[in-house]
Scaffold this motif. Structure first.
Motif, PDB file in Angstrom:
ATOM      1  N   ASP A  95      41.400  47.413  44.690  1.00  0.00           N
ATOM      2  CA  ASP A  95      41.130  48.009  45.938  1.00  0.00           C
ATOM      3  C   ASP A  95      40.177  46.870  46.770  1.00  0.00           C
ATOM      4  O   ASP A  95      40.235  46.829  48.210  1.00  0.00           O
ATOM      5  CB  ASP A  95      40.068  49.006  45.739  1.00  0.00           C
ATOM      6  CG  ASP A  95      40.836  50.333  45.353  1.00  0.00           C
ATOM      7  OD1 ASP A  95      41.867  50.350  44.735  1.00  0.00           O
ATOM      8  OD2 ASP A  95      40.053  51.382  45.900  1.00  0.00           O
ATOM      9  N   ASP A 127      37.180  60.021  44.308  1.00  0.00           N
ATOM     10  CA  ASP A 127      38.644  60.093  43.889  1.00  0.00           C
ATOM     11  C   ASP A 127      39.058  58.709  43.186  1.00  0.00           C
ATOM     12  O   ASP A 127      40.054  58.714  42.567  1.00  0.00           O
ATOM     13  CB  ASP A 127      39.403  60.328  45.086  1.00  0.00           C
ATOM     14  CG  ASP A 127      39.139  61.970  45.463  1.00  0.00           C
ATOM     15  OD1 ASP A 127      38.652  62.599  44.598  1.00  0.00           O
ATOM     16  OD2 ASP A 127      39.445  62.230  46.714  1.00  0.00           O
ATOM     17  N   ARG A 128      38.549  57.592  43.848  1.00  0.00           N
ATOM     18  CA  ARG A 128      39.238  56.198  43.230  1.00  0.00           C
ATOM     19  C   ARG A 128      38.790  56.151  41.755  1.00  0.00           C
ATOM     20  O   ARG A 128      39.368  55.475  40.802  1.00  0.00           O
ATOM     21  CB  ARG A 128      38.918  55.104  44.009  1.00  0.00           C
ATOM     22  CG  ARG A 128      39.200  55.158  45.485  1.00  0.00           C
ATOM     23  CD  ARG A 128      40.824  55.284  45.648  1.00  0.00           C
ATOM     24  NE  ARG A 128      41.444  54.069  45.456  1.00  0.00           N
ATOM     25  CZ  ARG A 128      43.012  53.979  45.469  1.00  0.00           C
ATOM     26  NH1 ARG A 128      43.481  55.024  45.416  1.00  0.00           N
ATOM     27  NH2 ARG A 128      43.204  52.707  45.073  1.00  0.00           N
ATOM     28  N   PHE A 188      47.235  60.343  47.069  1.00  0.00           N
ATOM     29  CA  PHE A 188      45.841  60.124  47.203  1.00  0.00           C
ATOM     30  C   PHE A 188      45.528  60.572  48.754  1.00  0.00           C
ATOM     31  O   PHE A 188      46.015  59.912  49.452  1.00  0.00           O
ATOM     32  CB  PHE A 188      45.728  58.578  46.939  1.00  0.00           C
ATOM     33  CG  PHE A 188      44.133  58.235  47.061  1.00  0.00           C
ATOM     34  CD1 PHE A 188      43.184  58.967  46.450  1.00  0.00           C
ATOM     35  CD2 PHE A 188      43.887  57.422  48.296  1.00  0.00           C
ATOM     36  CE1 PHE A 188      41.865  58.409  46.576  1.00  0.00           C
ATOM     37  CE2 PHE A 188      42.644  56.809  48.353  1.00  0.00           C
ATOM     38  CZ  PHE A 188      41.395  57.523  47.677  1.00  0.00           C
ATOM     39  N   PRO A 240      42.155  61.171  50.524  1.00  0.00           N
ATOM     40  CA  PRO A 240      40.735  61.410  49.969  1.00  0.00           C
ATOM     41  C   PRO A 240      40.155  62.241  51.211  1.00  0.00           C
ATOM     42  O   PRO A 240      39.224  62.783  51.030  1.00  0.00           O
ATOM     43  CB  PRO A 240      40.252  59.976  50.163  1.00  0.00           C
ATOM     44  CG  PRO A 240      41.287  59.185  50.938  1.00  0.00           C
ATOM     45  CD  PRO A 240      42.495  59.886  50.748  1.00  0.00           C
ATOM     46  N   ILE A 264      35.937  59.447  48.904  1.00  0.00           N
ATOM     47  CA  ILE A 264      36.897  58.741  48.703  1.00  0.00           C
ATOM     48  C   ILE A 264      36.477  57.812  47.331  1.00  0.00           C
ATOM     49  O   ILE A 264      37.615  57.633  46.387  1.00  0.00           O
ATOM     50  CB  ILE A 264      36.855  57.643  49.793  1.00  0.00           C
ATOM     51  CG1 ILE A 264      37.733  58.254  50.975  1.00  0.00           C
ATOM     52  CG2 ILE A 264      37.907  56.263  49.285  1.00  0.00           C
ATOM     53  CD1 ILE A 264      37.389  57.541  52.258  1.00  0.00           C
ATOM     54  N   THR A 324      39.902  59.011  37.210  1.00  0.00           N
ATOM     55  CA  THR A 324      41.309  58.555  37.162  1.00  0.00           C
ATOM     56  C   THR A 324      42.321  60.162  36.772  1.00  0.00           C
ATOM     57  O   THR A 324      43.481  60.041  36.635  1.00  0.00           O
ATOM     58  CB  THR A 324      41.610  57.768  35.674  1.00  0.00           C
ATOM     59  OG1 THR A 324      40.737  58.482  34.680  1.00  0.00           O
ATOM     60  CG2 THR A 324      41.021  56.345  35.914  1.00  0.00           C
ATOM     61  N   ARG A 369      46.926  55.014  39.054  1.00  0.00           N
ATOM     62  CA  ARG A 369      47.129  54.364  40.562  1.00  0.00           C
ATOM     63  C   ARG A 369      48.554  53.651  40.626  1.00  0.00           C
ATOM     64  O   ARG A 369      48.886  53.222  41.665  1.00  0.00           O
ATOM     65  CB  ARG A 369      46.035  53.385  40.590  1.00  0.00           C
ATOM     66  CG  ARG A 369      44.560  54.256  40.497  1.00  0.00           C
ATOM     67  CD  ARG A 369      43.464  53.112  40.836  1.00  0.00           C
ATOM     68  NE  ARG A 369      42.262  53.879  40.496  1.00  0.00           N
ATOM     69  CZ  ARG A 369      41.638  54.081  39.578  1.00  0.00           C
ATOM     70  NH1 ARG A 369      42.310  53.625  38.230  1.00  0.00           N
ATOM     71  NH2 ARG A 369      40.637  54.787  39.384  1.00  0.00           N
ATOM     72  N   TYR A 397      40.637  53.175  53.666  1.00  0.00           N
ATOM     73  CA  TYR A 397      41.206  53.923  52.646  1.00  0.00           C
ATOM     74  C   TYR A 397      42.074  54.929  53.336  1.00  0.00           C
ATOM     75  O   TYR A 397      42.990  55.370  52.715  1.00  0.00           O
ATOM     76  CB  TYR A 397      40.052  54.668  51.990  1.00  0.00           C
ATOM     77  CG  TYR A 397      39.545  53.866  50.864  1.00  0.00           C
ATOM     78  CD1 TYR A 397      40.552  53.581  49.494  1.00  0.00           C
ATOM     79  CD2 TYR A 397      38.580  53.412  50.712  1.00  0.00           C
ATOM     80  CE1 TYR A 397      40.210  52.614  48.597  1.00  0.00           C
ATOM     81  CE2 TYR A 397      38.040  52.498  49.601  1.00  0.00           C
ATOM     82  CZ  TYR A 397      38.731  52.346  48.680  1.00  0.00           C
ATOM     83  OH  TYR A 397      38.359  51.439  47.527  1.00  0.00           O
ATOM     84  N   ASN A 420      40.207  51.382  34.974  1.00  0.00           N
ATOM     85  CA  ASN A 420      39.142  50.903  36.221  1.00  0.00           C
ATOM     86  C   ASN A 420      39.149  49.470  36.403  1.00  0.00           C
ATOM     87  O   ASN A 420      38.679  48.988  37.194  1.00  0.00           O
ATOM     88  CB  ASN A 420      37.588  51.667  36.025  1.00  0.00           C
ATOM     89  CG  ASN A 420      37.600  52.955  36.250  1.00  0.00           C
ATOM     90  OD1 ASN A 420      38.231  53.597  37.171  1.00  0.00           O
ATOM     91  ND2 ASN A 420      36.768  53.792  35.936  1.00  0.00           N
ATOM     92  N   LEU A 426      40.490  48.897  39.620  1.00  0.00           N
ATOM     93  CA  LEU A 426      39.946  48.773  40.920  1.00  0.00           C
ATOM     94  C   LEU A 426      39.517  47.800  41.715  1.00  0.00           C
ATOM     95  O   LEU A 426      39.360  47.936  42.894  1.00  0.00           O
ATOM     96  CB  LEU A 426      38.291  49.318  40.624  1.00  0.00           C
ATOM     97  CG  LEU A 426      38.331  51.066  40.028  1.00  0.00           C
ATOM     98  CD1 LEU A 426      37.014  51.358  39.672  1.00  0.00           C
ATOM     99  CD2 LEU A 426      38.730  51.961  41.323  1.00  0.00           C
TER     100      LEU A 426
END
Length: 399
Positions: free
Chosen positions: A152, A127-128, A105, A107, A124, A131, A207, A97, A146, A149
């Motif tokens: 990621d 924060d992810r 972003f 973190p 982290i 939203t 994002r 990250y 989400n 996600l």
């Protein structure tokens, strides 16, 4: 029970899971299918693929997302490394990250140099899955972002493979996802208000940073050469499938779209058929719980979701809340009166001010002190009388 809203939850997660006894998955498809079964792929988590069962009951949606995020990243680490070393995983995740650090972003910006790696990862992940800054200030349009996600997780796999990330990997994958979602919606035989909302929800993801200027009108226009691995291909097929679903079925023209997409991605028809069946069963079973399928009125959906969240917080702090409220005779009187009679402007103001003072003393309830939080005090006021003894209403002299 781990509490993702409290400091130290990641360390507790690994203690409870006894990860040294974990059996490793051996294929990416197995990993994907098991992850999909939890609902993580669609941004609606209904369970966790963990060594020991983890309940989702009485958890905030954000907390469920945090656990799902951590567990899925960890399962990817175990699959790739064939190792369950939690310390190495946490170190790798933080390094990943820190390397990713997309625009807007950062973190680790506010973390102290002495902070543990697990506490950094907690920040982290917070924060992810968050939203926006807080529950009350975020737009109604962020209720399903989400689902992204999993990007990621895909990027984490790339990092584990190469020790680095391809240039703009995250943005490229999201751009392909958005393009496919838009195309799939255009291919539907009937375009509902839900479809228009879904498109807006994905496109407004905080994002996502930038769309391609290229106009994509058909599958033939899609450039999917960037998708090299089956996990990436499985993911975009499932997202296309859930966006095509309507009226408890996927029409022939929509099935044709999925098969054409599978052909372009070089994914066999078996997976396409299983994807259609799984999505149909998943939506039929959880339709009433999935925000998107209940969002013809986004304001109502936001209110319902917020009410549920407030109830969880009230129940968690029931004893403290009752104690604080009971110490104010005036507040007790006004709350009792509000159950059977409309309060005047001055009385409402007194309740509001006194409850805000109480919220300052209960850490979990300081959310009502955030910008816009006071607008939701009526929800708190509505449920407080239900927490108080029955004599609360019986002894109140009605006017």
């Amino acid at each position: 029970m781990i509490n993702p809203s409290a400091f130290g939850w990641i360390d507790k997660f690994f203690v409870e899971q006894e990860t040294t006894h974990q059996n490793f998955m051996v294929s990416e498809e197995d990993f994907y299918l098991r992850t999909r079964a939890t609902g993580f792929i669609f941004g609606h988590i209904i369970g966790f693929d963990s060594v020991k069962p983890i309940t989702i009951k009485d958890r905030l949606a954000k907390e469920i997302s945090k656990i799902g995020m951590l567990n899925t990243l960890y399962q990817m680490f175990c699959l790739f490394k064939q190792d369950s070393d939690k310390d190495q995983f946490v170190n790798e995740a933080v390094a990943f990250y820190n390397l990713l650090s997309p625009k807007g972003f950062n973190p680790l910006e506010k973390m102290l140099p002495s902070s543990s790696e697990s506490s950094k990862l907690e920040k982290i992940i917070h924060d992810r899955v968050q939203t926006n800054e807080d529950l009350f200030s975020k737009s109604f349009s962020h209720v399903i972002t989400n689902a992204l996600l999993f990007v990621d997780v895909l990027a984490f796999k790339k990092y584990l493979e190469n020790g680095s990330l391809p240039d703009k990997y995250f943005n490229r994958i999201e751009e392909i996802v958005i393009s496919i979602i838009s195309l799939s919606l255009k291919s539907k035989t009937g375009f509902s208000v839900h479809d228009e909302l879904l498109q807006k929800l994905f496109e407004s993801s905080v994002r996502y940073t930038k769309f391609s200027d290229k106009q994509i009108k058909s599958i033939e226009d899609l450039d999917v050469s960037y998708l090299e691995h089956d996990l990436e291909k499985f993911y975009v097929i499932d997202l296309a499938g859930i966006s095509l679903w309507s009226d408890e079925k996927v029409e022939n023209e929509e099935r044709y779209f999925l098969f054409k997409l599978g052909e372009k991605l070089n994914i066999n028809e078996r997976f396409i058929i299983e994807s259609i069946d799984f999505i149909n069963d998943f939506i039929l079973k959880y339709k009433n719980e999935i925000p998107y399928f209940n969002s013809s009125n986004p304001v109502k959906n936001f209110y319902d979701h917020t009410t549920e969240s407030v109830l969880v917080l009230i129940n968690r702090n029931k004893k403290r809340l009752v104690k604080e409220v009971s110490q104010s005779k005036e507040l007790m009187h006004l709350l009792a009166k509000s159950t059977h009679k409309e309060l005047d402007k001055e009385e409402k103001k007194k309740i509001k001010n006194q409850l805000l003072d109480i919220c300052k003393t209960v850490p979990s309830l300081t959310i009502f002190l955030l910008p816009g939080g006071s607008l939701l005090l009526p929800i708190l006021i509505k449920f407080i009388p239900q927490l108080l003894p029955s004599s609360f209403n019986e002894n109140e002299e009605r006017e």
